[in-house]
Design an enzyme around this catalytic site. Structure first.
Site, PDB file in Angstrom:
ATOM      1  N   TRP A 146       0.834  -1.211   0.000  1.00 21.74           N
ATOM      2  CA  TRP A 146       0.000   0.000   0.000  1.00 21.74           C
ATOM      3  C   TRP A 146       0.864   1.254   0.000  1.00 21.74           C
ATOM      4  O   TRP A 146       0.537   2.243  -0.662  1.00 21.74           O
ATOM      5  CB  TRP A 146      -0.957   0.003   1.192  1.00 21.74           C
ATOM      6  CG  TRP A 146      -2.042  -1.015   1.031  1.00 21.74           C
ATOM      7  CD1 TRP A 146      -2.218  -2.146   1.751  1.00 21.74           C
ATOM      8  CD2 TRP A 146      -3.092  -1.000   0.039  1.00 21.74           C
ATOM      9  NE1 TRP A 146      -3.310  -2.839   1.283  1.00 21.74           N
ATOM     10  CE2 TRP A 146      -3.860  -2.165   0.237  1.00 21.74           C
ATOM     11  CE3 TRP A 146      -3.440  -0.131  -0.995  1.00 21.74           C
ATOM     12  CZ2 TRP A 146      -4.969  -2.480  -0.553  1.00 21.74           C
ATOM     13  CZ3 TRP A 146      -4.551  -0.438  -1.791  1.00 21.74           C
ATOM     14  CH2 TRP A 146      -5.292  -1.592  -1.563  1.00 21.74           C
ATOM     15  N   ASP A 188      -0.533   6.679   6.753  1.00 22.27           N
ATOM     16  CA  ASP A 188      -1.671   5.832   6.414  1.00 22.27           C
ATOM     17  C   ASP A 188      -1.839   4.870   7.595  1.00 22.27           C
ATOM     18  O   ASP A 188      -1.023   3.968   7.800  1.00 22.27           O
ATOM     19  CB  ASP A 188      -1.361   5.057   5.123  1.00 22.27           C
ATOM     20  CG  ASP A 188      -2.480   4.106   4.727  1.00 22.27           C
ATOM     21  OD1 ASP A 188      -3.438   3.940   5.513  1.00 22.27           O
ATOM     22  OD2 ASP A 188      -2.395   3.526   3.627  1.00 22.27           O
ATOM     23  N   LYS A 191     -11.768  -1.372   8.599  1.00 25.44           N
ATOM     24  CA  LYS A 191     -11.076  -2.395   9.407  1.00 25.44           C
ATOM     25  C   LYS A 191     -11.435  -2.246  10.888  1.00 25.44           C
ATOM     26  O   LYS A 191     -11.945  -3.168  11.501  1.00 25.44           O
ATOM     27  CB  LYS A 191      -9.576  -2.302   9.194  1.00 25.44           C
ATOM     28  CG  LYS A 191      -9.206  -2.567   7.723  1.00 25.44           C
ATOM     29  CD  LYS A 191      -7.876  -2.037   7.370  1.00 25.44           C
ATOM     30  CE  LYS A 191      -7.651  -1.821   5.897  1.00 25.44           C
ATOM     31  NZ  LYS A 191      -7.891  -2.954   5.031  1.00 25.44           N
TER      32      LYS A 191
HETATM   33  N1  PLP Z   1      -3.789   1.502   2.932  1.00 22.77           N
HETATM   34  C1  PLP Z   1      -3.790   0.383   3.679  1.00 22.77           C
HETATM   35  C2  PLP Z   1      -2.762   0.227   4.750  1.00 22.77           C
HETATM   36  C3  PLP Z   1      -4.752  -0.611   3.448  1.00 22.77           C
HETATM   37  O1  PLP Z   1      -4.761  -1.708   4.199  1.00 22.77           O
HETATM   38  C4  PLP Z   1      -5.707  -0.422   2.427  1.00 22.77           C
HETATM   39  C5  PLP Z   1      -6.752  -1.417   2.154  1.00 22.77           C
HETATM   40  O2  PLP Z   1      -6.779  -2.515   2.624  1.00 22.77           O
HETATM   41  C6  PLP Z   1      -5.645   0.750   1.673  1.00 22.77           C
HETATM   42  C7  PLP Z   1      -4.691   1.689   1.956  1.00 22.77           C
HETATM   43  C8  PLP Z   1      -6.646   1.017   0.573  1.00 22.77           C
HETATM   44  O3  PLP Z   1      -7.812   1.389   1.162  1.00 22.77           O
HETATM   45  P1  PLP Z   1      -9.132   1.728   0.332  1.00 22.77           P
HETATM   46  O4  PLP Z   1      -9.593   0.445  -0.243  1.00 22.77           O
HETATM   47  O5  PLP Z   1     -10.020   2.301   1.377  1.00 22.77           O
HETATM   48  O6  PLP Z   1      -8.760   2.714  -0.710  1.00 22.77           O
END
Ligand code: PLP
Length: 365
Positions: free
Chosen positions: A101, A176, A200
């Protein structure tokens, strides 16, 4: 048999929250309407969003000089909104990439740097070892004039966590926190900005929390009003119609977490759950956890493998038959992953360990 949902997100929600939502579904507190039917400008919804913000401020001890925003677009839209709002002309913005991510966030910044004038830099990455640890770096290499240092506090797919924030030479940290917000205690004042998708530890997908220090709010308009933190903040997250039902569930979750003792209590419970599983994996010669640095192990997402791909496949098949849902590892890494966020019960981990023991007995050579 009880169903245990090990999903990394959308993930399990506290039962009492779902029961409350069910109870209030058709008639929200005597209004004669469902929350889904309330105007976002109504007094009822005004109370919901204000109570949600207040409770989150309490839970995370958010200082007064930070704004709390309830946005849409998921954590992924933040990958673009951050450079659009925070990047400074011709200046650097650093990325610490400890997982897939974080790599996406960095890639998005590089893409945007073709359109807006800033210089995204890969400060550290553990990609060459399949993100099996949190990468380190020398803080002296950080340009003090840089706009921000971006990091991911919990790498959901790879199962690693930054518990102690790195020295960033005074440059604001943008984090994040999607997969360990409210699960691990951080000091908000140590960050310039925190963001998290809700699905989550907070509520249904569709709400994204942004916590941003006042001085980082942009003074000049960005590309689009919807992507502009200042406009969103000035409008109390009501610039357009917000995800009202998701914010309502978030409010219930925040109240529930507070009733259980807040983030510290959640963290203690999460450590207990994770220790149970890690201890079992460490003692076993059959299972292993791919994280190479024990101190970096996540207490929220725990990946593990058996000695072979075939056995992983069999494990996933039998686990599903046993009503362990969504325990299959992310498609990019394979194996298994137990996501055991705040609402995941200790009994579920105990049952998983018992299942793993029995599987090992049946399948060890
Ligand atoms: N960042 C992290 C650490 C994640 O675990 C996730 C999704 O699992 C995301 C970003 C992406 O999130 P979204 O699907 O809300 O865009």
């Amino acid at each position: 048999m009880t169903v245990y949902n090990f999903s990394a997100g959308p993930a399990v929600l506290p039962k009492p929250v779902l029961e409350m939502a069910q109870k209030e579904m058709l008639d929200y507190r005597g209004s004669g309407m469902s929350v889904m039917e309330l105007s976002h400008r109504s007094s009822e919804f005004d109370e919901i969003i204000k109570a949600a913000e207040l409770r989150l401020r309490e839970l995370m001890a958010i200082p007064d000089n930070y704004k709390v925003l309830f946005l849409q677009g998921g954590a992924s839209l933040q990958f673009s909104m951050i450079p659009l709002n925070l990047a400074k002309k011709s200046k650097k913005a650093y990325y610490i990439v400890g997982g897939s991510w974080g790599k996406k966030a960095y890639t998005e910044a590089v893409k945007l740097s073709k359109t807006i004038d800033f210089d995204p830099q890969l400060l550290a990455s553990s990609e060459d070892t399949v993100y099996n640890h949190i990468p380190t770096f020398d803080s002296k290499t950080i340009d003090k004039e840089a706009a921000y240092v971006h990091l991911t506090t919990n790498n959901t797919i790879e199962g690693t966590t930054i518990y102690d924030l790195p020295d960033t030479n005074g440059v604001p940290i943008v984090a994040d926190m999607s997969s360990n917000i409210l699960a691990v205690r951080y000091r908000v004042a140590d960050f310039g900005m925190i963001y998290a998708g809700a699905q989550k530890n907070i509520g249904p997908a569709g709400v994204t929390i942004v916590i941003i220090r006042d001085d980082l709010l942009n003074d000049t308009p960005v590309l689009s009003s919807m992507l502009d933190y200042r406009i969103q903040a000035d409008n109390g997250s009501l610039y357009n119609t917000p995800p009202t039902y998701g914010i309502y569930i978030a409010r219930l979750v925040f109240d529930y977490v507070a009733s259980l003792g807040g983030v510290d209590a959640m963290e203690t419970k999460n450590v207990e759950k994770a220790t149970l599983l890690y201890d079992f994996i460490d003692k076993s010669e059959f299972y292993s956890n791919p994280v190479s640095v024990k101190a970096d192990r996540s207490i929220c997402n725990i990946p593990f493998v058996t000695p072979s791909d075939e056995l992983d496949k069999l494990f996933n098949k039998e686990a599903l038959e046993h009503d362990f849902k969504n325990i299959k590892g992310h498609r990019s890494v394979g194996g298994m992953r137990a996501s055991i966020y705040n609402a995941f019960p200790l009994e579920g981990v105990q049952e998983l360990v018992a299942f793993m023991k029995a599987f090992e007995e049946r399948n060890k050579g």
